[in-house]
Design an enzyme around this catalytic site. Structure first.
Site, PDB file in Angstrom:
ATOM      1  N   ASP A  49       9.476  -3.767   4.071  1.00 46.87           N
ATOM      2  CA  ASP A  49       9.492  -3.018   5.329  1.00 46.87           C
ATOM      3  C   ASP A  49      10.276  -3.760   6.324  1.00 46.87           C
ATOM      4  O   ASP A  49      10.040  -4.048   7.412  1.00 46.87           O
ATOM      5  CB  ASP A  49       7.969  -3.023   5.776  1.00 46.87           C
ATOM      6  CG  ASP A  49       7.179  -2.286   4.956  1.00 46.87           C
ATOM      7  OD1 ASP A  49       7.628  -1.669   3.982  1.00 46.87           O
ATOM      8  OD2 ASP A  49       5.730  -2.287   5.439  1.00 46.87           O
ATOM      9  N   HIS A 123       5.004   3.886  14.669  1.00 42.34           N
ATOM     10  CA  HIS A 123       5.968   3.296  14.207  1.00 42.34           C
ATOM     11  C   HIS A 123       6.262   3.817  12.720  1.00 42.34           C
ATOM     12  O   HIS A 123       5.672   4.655  11.971  1.00 42.34           O
ATOM     13  CB  HIS A 123       5.498   1.589  13.616  1.00 42.34           C
ATOM     14  CG  HIS A 123       4.614   1.617  12.464  1.00 42.34           C
ATOM     15  ND1 HIS A 123       3.141   1.863  12.976  1.00 42.34           N
ATOM     16  CD2 HIS A 123       4.149   1.356  11.328  1.00 42.34           C
ATOM     17  CE1 HIS A 123       2.127   1.863  11.834  1.00 42.34           C
ATOM     18  NE2 HIS A 123       3.169   1.579  10.804  1.00 42.34           N
ATOM     19  N   LYS A 148       6.207   4.191   1.374  1.00 47.28           N
ATOM     20  CA  LYS A 148       4.514   4.274   1.007  1.00 47.28           C
ATOM     21  C   LYS A 148       4.007   4.672   2.510  1.00 47.28           C
ATOM     22  O   LYS A 148       4.623   4.704   3.548  1.00 47.28           O
ATOM     23  CB  LYS A 148       4.162   2.864   0.667  1.00 47.28           C
ATOM     24  CG  LYS A 148       4.662   2.068   2.029  1.00 47.28           C
ATOM     25  CD  LYS A 148       4.284   0.503   1.478  1.00 47.28           C
ATOM     26  CE  LYS A 148       4.615  -0.650   2.536  1.00 47.28           C
ATOM     27  NZ  LYS A 148       4.126  -0.645   3.821  1.00 47.28           N
ATOM     28  N   CYS A 193       1.490  -6.235   5.083  1.00 43.73           N
ATOM     29  CA  CYS A 193       2.308  -5.466   3.875  1.00 43.73           C
ATOM     30  C   CYS A 193       2.714  -6.638   2.937  1.00 43.73           C
ATOM     31  O   CYS A 193       2.503  -6.120   1.812  1.00 43.73           O
ATOM     32  CB  CYS A 193       3.267  -4.724   4.358  1.00 43.73           C
ATOM     33  SG  CYS A 193       2.745  -3.094   5.432  1.00 43.73           S
TER      34      CYS A 193
HETATM   35  C1  VGL Z   1       3.052  -3.124   8.676  1.00 42.33           C
HETATM   36  C2  VGL Z   1       1.419  -2.722  10.249  1.00 42.33           C
HETATM   37  C3  VGL Z   1       1.282  -1.272   9.885  1.00 42.33           C
HETATM   38  C4  VGL Z   1       3.618  -3.891   7.849  1.00 42.33           C
HETATM   39  C5  VGL Z   1       2.996  -1.601   8.374  1.00 42.33           C
HETATM   40  O1  VGL Z   1       4.712  -3.716   7.198  1.00 42.33           O
HETATM   41  O2  VGL Z   1       3.253  -5.074   7.462  1.00 42.33           O
HETATM   42  N1  VGL Z   1       2.142  -3.472   9.486  1.00 42.33           N
HETATM   43  N2  VGL Z   1       2.208  -0.767   9.027  1.00 42.33           N
HETATM   44 ZN    ZN Z   2       2.428   1.439   8.753  1.00 40.40          ZN
END
Ligand code: VGL
Ligand code: ZN
Length: 247
Positions: A49, A123, A148, A193
């Protein structure tokens, strides 16, 4: 001077990775501190991410200093023969957005059919600039970009399994079909994540490492320490990048 030496070393390491050169120990077993790993064909780095929304200036840049780890991730990319990049990839109105639940605020937790869910600012909306990977990532050799969190009513911190703990992403099958048995996790957020991905990698039978200095956490109400605790209990190894880069 140090920098230059290190760069030379890295070049050497990268060349060795390509030619299958020197055989520094890389027993998959226990990650004793100080152990050196030389990532081989059985190893993958998962870069979790590293998207604009999670980095400074983004809508959910709660993992402080996410941008600081990019050069390190790029360096690690030169020593891993296999790289998988992930993208959080939500439809508008996703269930994890506070904006989808009137009367709630970001960083509040609610109960959903599949369990507790922390609510976030909007987001990584599919196709948005915030959902794009950072343009500072230099990982041209990455073989797979996997997305995902695209089911509107289920979140997916993990890159292996969605938050209902049933729906699979297909990544375990992909890695196994490619003969990969060791997973090294980097990226953001260490306590969300990255942690869920690492724990599910263990669950799927992979020897699993989190490269701590190539990750950054959000750390809400002690979530970072809790995540390390949970990961350690599940057998995830906590290592630093120098044990991979100095091979
Ligand atoms: C994530 C919060 C919401 C991450 C993804 O990548 O850790 N955190 N969505
Ligand atoms: Zn997210």
């Amino acid at each position: 001077m140090y920098k230059k030496d290190r760069r030379t070393l890295l070049k050497f390491a990268a060349a060795a990775a390509v030619t299958g050169g020197f055989g520094v120990a890389s027993t998959a077993g226990e990650a004793a501190t100080g152990q050196i790993f030389k990532p081989g064909d059985d190893s993958v780095m998962i870069v979790v991410d590293m998207q604009n929304d999670f980095l400074p200036g983004g809508s959910l840049s709660a993992a402080k200093g996410g941008d600081e780890i990019i050069p390190l991730i790029n360096r690690l990319g030169t020593v891993f023969p296999n790289i998988v990049i992930t993208q959080d990839w939500h439809p508008a109105g996703h269930i994890s957005f506070a904006s989808s639940h009137p009367g709630t605020k970001p960083f509040q937790t609610i109960k959903l059919p599949y369990g507790e869910q922390m609510l976030w600012p909007d987001h990584c909306v599919q196709g948005s600039h915030g959902a794009e990977l950072s343009n500072k990532l230099e990982l041209a050799t990455a073989q797979l970009i996997i997305r995902k969190g695209y089911h509107k009513n289920i979140d997916s911190y993990s890159v292996f399994e969605e938050a209902d703990h049933k729906t699979k992403t297909g990544l375990a099958g992909y890695l196994k079909q490619r003969g990969i048995s060791k997973v090294f996790c980097t990226g953001v957020a260490t306590d969300f994540c990255v942690a869920w991905t690492a724990m599910d990698a263990r669950k799927a039978g992979f020897t699993t490492y989190v490269i701590e200095d190539a990750s950054r956490g959000v750390d809400i109400d002690g979530s970072l320490a809790k995540a390390w605790d949970a990961m350690t209990k599940k057998g995830v190894h906590r290592i630093q990048s120098n044990s991979v880069l100095s091979a």
